[in-house]
Design an enzyme around this catalytic site. Structure first.
Site, PDB file in Angstrom:
ATOM      1  N   LEU A 176      -8.522   8.299  10.328  1.00  0.00           N
ATOM      2  CA  LEU A 176      -8.322   8.669   8.756  1.00  0.00           C
ATOM      3  C   LEU A 176      -9.329   7.892   7.900  1.00  0.00           C
ATOM      4  O   LEU A 176      -9.712   8.411   6.651  1.00  0.00           O
ATOM      5  CB  LEU A 176      -6.876   8.205   8.391  1.00  0.00           C
ATOM      6  CG  LEU A 176      -6.032   8.621   9.215  1.00  0.00           C
ATOM      7  CD1 LEU A 176      -4.378   8.105   8.944  1.00  0.00           C
ATOM      8  CD2 LEU A 176      -5.579  10.283   8.837  1.00  0.00           C
ATOM      9  N   GLY A 177     -10.005   6.696   8.221  1.00  0.00           N
ATOM     10  CA  GLY A 177     -11.011   6.092   7.539  1.00  0.00           C
ATOM     11  C   GLY A 177     -11.830   4.956   8.315  1.00  0.00           C
ATOM     12  O   GLY A 177     -11.012   4.763   9.337  1.00  0.00           O
ATOM     13  N   GLY A 197     -14.132   1.509   7.964  1.00  0.00           N
ATOM     14  CA  GLY A 197     -14.921   0.568   7.169  1.00  0.00           C
ATOM     15  C   GLY A 197     -16.085  -0.204   8.330  1.00  0.00           C
ATOM     16  O   GLY A 197     -16.009   0.120   9.307  1.00  0.00           O
ATOM     17  N   GLY A 198     -16.502  -1.168   7.477  1.00  0.00           N
ATOM     18  CA  GLY A 198     -17.593  -1.980   8.123  1.00  0.00           C
ATOM     19  C   GLY A 198     -16.909  -2.567   9.517  1.00  0.00           C
ATOM     20  O   GLY A 198     -17.480  -2.936  10.576  1.00  0.00           O
ATOM     21  N   VAL A 243       0.799   6.730   4.398  1.00  0.00           N
ATOM     22  CA  VAL A 243       1.059   7.320   3.111  1.00  0.00           C
ATOM     23  C   VAL A 243      -0.038   8.453   2.978  1.00  0.00           C
ATOM     24  O   VAL A 243      -1.405   7.923   2.971  1.00  0.00           O
ATOM     25  CB  VAL A 243       0.581   6.320   2.161  1.00  0.00           C
ATOM     26  CG1 VAL A 243       0.894   6.843   0.746  1.00  0.00           C
ATOM     27  CG2 VAL A 243       1.550   4.995   2.410  1.00  0.00           C
ATOM     28  N   ASP A 265      -7.639  -8.779  -4.445  1.00  0.00           N
ATOM     29  CA  ASP A 265      -8.724  -7.666  -4.266  1.00  0.00           C
ATOM     30  C   ASP A 265      -8.017  -6.451  -4.966  1.00  0.00           C
ATOM     31  O   ASP A 265      -8.286  -5.255  -4.286  1.00  0.00           O
ATOM     32  CB  ASP A 265      -8.995  -7.561  -2.861  1.00  0.00           C
ATOM     33  CG  ASP A 265     -10.301  -6.565  -2.845  1.00  0.00           C
ATOM     34  OD1 ASP A 265     -11.039  -6.614  -3.820  1.00  0.00           O
ATOM     35  OD2 ASP A 265     -10.838  -6.165  -1.743  1.00  0.00           O
ATOM     36  N   PRO A 296      -9.298  -0.008  -7.793  1.00  0.00           N
ATOM     37  CA  PRO A 296      -8.766   1.399  -7.595  1.00  0.00           C
ATOM     38  C   PRO A 296      -8.906   1.859  -6.090  1.00  0.00           C
ATOM     39  O   PRO A 296      -8.212   2.715  -5.904  1.00  0.00           O
ATOM     40  CB  PRO A 296      -9.799   2.140  -8.664  1.00  0.00           C
ATOM     41  CG  PRO A 296     -10.301   1.189  -9.567  1.00  0.00           C
ATOM     42  CD  PRO A 296     -10.208  -0.162  -8.844  1.00  0.00           C
ATOM     43  N   ASN A 352      -8.357   0.226  -3.518  1.00  0.00           N
ATOM     44  CA  ASN A 352      -7.074  -0.278  -2.712  1.00  0.00           C
ATOM     45  C   ASN A 352      -5.807   0.396  -3.332  1.00  0.00           C
ATOM     46  O   ASN A 352      -4.951  -0.357  -3.122  1.00  0.00           O
ATOM     47  CB  ASN A 352      -7.171  -1.821  -2.790  1.00  0.00           C
ATOM     48  CG  ASN A 352      -8.337  -2.337  -1.832  1.00  0.00           C
ATOM     49  OD1 ASN A 352      -8.695  -1.655  -0.855  1.00  0.00           O
ATOM     50  ND2 ASN A 352      -8.594  -3.555  -2.027  1.00  0.00           N
ATOM     51  N   ASP A 355      -4.485  -2.975   1.651  1.00  0.00           N
ATOM     52  CA  ASP A 355      -5.479  -4.072   2.013  1.00  0.00           C
ATOM     53  C   ASP A 355      -5.227  -5.324   1.600  1.00  0.00           C
ATOM     54  O   ASP A 355      -5.774  -5.877   0.441  1.00  0.00           O
ATOM     55  CB  ASP A 355      -7.031  -3.453   1.499  1.00  0.00           C
ATOM     56  CG  ASP A 355      -7.797  -4.086   2.297  1.00  0.00           C
ATOM     57  OD1 ASP A 355      -7.794  -4.913   3.030  1.00  0.00           O
ATOM     58  OD2 ASP A 355      -9.014  -3.732   2.077  1.00  0.00           O
TER      59      ASP A 355
END
Length: 554
Positions: A22-23, A25-26, A100, A143, A146, A148, A161
């Site tokens: 789904l996603g 990141g680093g 979600v 943090d 938008p 997040n 997050d």
């Protein structure tokens, strides 16, 4: 060399069947997965690390991931993601969460355009609710932005997050610096290295609200240096599309956290805007003043204690009060931000805070005898070497805040022994505490003791460690005992704890010990207050100003 991509279809922990990605990141990948035991679709967050990550960094990332799960699991609110499970495979944690379906708020604004004030108010109300639920559990998000925030297909708002959230009392990652959020949404007090608190999250909410109606963050200048400089020094660009939201945005983006609009005031205005009601006339021209600090009966001397850890980032400190000379202020902020950017926006660990007994005055309910001495500071907490290379602190270092920069409502107290400290006007001098070389101040349920001895003892850190081991206070709970970096003085250490006072009130104490004058004096600055006042404006501001204004005897 990166870890190999896990194949779709893998069964995790004998239960969660991984599906599509789904996603990514680093350091993490989020999978759609099926819980084959309960027959539901979930999201699984996998921690991924490159082969170049050393053991210390690997440990930090694992702790951060587990802390995200812990922080999120503590929050009960419809705008918080539900954590179902944490499993360990391949020597790393995987977080199983509610899935979600939706887009990030950043994507919504980018793809669909800016939001109406009414819709933005609805989303902000949800975020305010989940932040309030988090703060009540001692969790700071740190943090809010938008990207997040998820907007579900059903219109539900979800704050995601909590990876860099600060969990009260959790000192598990205090030994390593960490990235603390997007520069565009970092509150000014955090940019200066000051204690973050609920007002810092509210600032970030204000920036997010601004971006919802304007399409861009309020202080984005294209680089971390320029953005953080703007956050600390520049006036807020007028939100031209905010309409009735303008007083809320301006109130939340007040640079001084003590004057920033609080959650209750923001909620009242947001509810009116979301409901299409006209705002009170006063709301269009003024931000509600912060509530006065609660009046609490002053506990008996042995009942006081407290302070929460905060990053001590001396190179980033700038005066609390905005200078009248904007050019000079901007220059100072640029120097501060340069230090920040040079460090790759990596911050000192949580817990390198101000507070502890002095390295020369052992004060505290459990030890009212020998005073601590010069805490043997760790290399990270050591001052810059002196001209002779000895590393000794200077004889009379300038305070971070000079008398001309002390906020309104504060007065510099000058003790006959030679030290000086800026204190709120409502904190009154009560005379000596448990011995002649100690001074007690009380007011609004807060208590401060400044203790000193000459010459300084051997080690404040060792004294604090011994005091912690021998603590006999009711319901005593150590928060931390550690060496800290405190201005340019050496051998500084903090002892922080909570306990129950005589009336059953939960009290919070912080005792900072440090050495001045090349060992001539050992000082302790020792704060105690009810836990409920700890993060309130009067409590947190009074602690910060005292540490930044203190000047030892010559």
């Amino acid at each position: 060399m990166t870890q190999p991509q896990e194949p779709t279809g893998r069964l995790l922990a004998g239960r969660y069947r991984l599906g599509e990605v789904l996603g990514r990141g680093g350091m993490g990948t989020v999978w759609r997965a099926e819980d084959e035991v309960l027959g539901r679709i979930v999201a699984v967050k996998e921690l991924r690390m490159t082969g170049a990550v050393d053991d210390a960094e690997k440990h930090r990332l694992i702790v951060r991931t587990l802390r995200e799960a812990k922080a999120t699991a503590r929050i009960r609110h419809t705008a918080a993601v539900t954590v179902f499970d944490v499993v360990e495979e391949d020597d790393r944690p995987w977080i199983v969460m509610e899935l979600v379906d939706g887009r990030s708020l950043a994507d919504v604004v980018r793809e669909d355009g800016t939001l109406t004030p009414e819709r933005a108010a609805e989303i902000a109300l949800d975020l305010l609710g989940v932040l309030g639920a988090a703060h009540s559990q001692g969790v700071l998000h740190r943090d809010v932005k938008p990207s997040n925030v998820l907007i579900g297909e059903d219109g539900r708002t979800v704050l995601t997050d909590f990876g860099i959230a600060s969990v009260e009392g959790d000192t598990s990652i205090t030994s390593t610096g960490m990235l603390v959020g997007a520069p565009s949404y970092i509150a000014p007090e955090r940019a200066r290295g000051q204690q973050p608190g609920p007002p810092s999250d509210l600032w970030s909410l204000g920036g997010t609200l601004y971006a919802m109606v304007e399409g861009v963050p309020p202080y984005d200048r294209g680089s971390a240096l320029a953005t953080l400089t703007a956050v600390m020094t520049e006036d807020l660009p007028t939100p031209r599309n905010a309409g009735p939201l303008r007083p809320v945005i301006e109130g939340l983006l007040e640079k001084d956290p003590a004057k920033r609009m609080d959650a209750a005031a923001a909620r009242a205005l947001l509810r009116a805007i979301a409901g299409g009601k006209a705002l009170p006339e006063a709301a269009t021209v003024a931000v509600p003043a912060p509530a006065e600090a609660p009046t609490v009966a002053v506990p008996a001397a042995e009942e006081t204690a407290g302070t929460a850890p905060r990053p001590l980032l001396a190179p980033l400190r700038i005066p609390f009060r905005v200078s009248r000379r904007r050019a000079a202020m901007a220059a100072g902020a640029v120097a501060a931000v340069l230090a920040l950017v040079a460090a790759l926006v990596v911050w000192w660990p949580e817990g390198k805070d101000a507070g502890a007994r002095s390295a020369g005055g052992a004060t505290g309910p459990s030890a009212q005898a020998s005073a601590p001495a010069s805490a043997a500071a760790s290399p990270a907490a050591s001052p810059s070497p002196s001209a002779d290379g000895s590393g000794a602190a200077s004889e009379q270092p300038a305070p971070v805040l000079t008398s001309g920069q002390i906020p309104a409502g504060y007065t510099v107290y000058k003790d006959q022994s030679g030290f000086s400290i800026a204190l709120p006007d409502w904190l009154t001098d009560q005379g000596p505490d448990y011995r002649a070389t100690s001074r007690r101040f009380e007011g609004h349920g807060l208590r401060l003791v400044v203790d000193w001895q000459s010459p300084a003892g051997d080690s404040a850190l060792k004294d604090w460690q011994e005091a912690d081991r021998n603590a006999k206070m009711p319901n005593y709970r150590k928060v931390r005992v550690e060496s800290v970096a405190y201005r340019n003085w050496n051998n500084a250490a903090d002892w922080e704890w909570t306990y129950s006072g005589k009336t059953g009130t939960l009290l919070h104490s912080l005792n900072r010990g440090f050495v001045t004058g090349n060992g001539k004096y050992g000082y302790a600055i020792y704060w105690t207050m009810p836990e409920e006042v700890w993060s309130a404006p009067d409590g947190s501001l009074a602690r910060r100003i005292s540490f930044e204004s203190f000047q030892p005897a010559p």
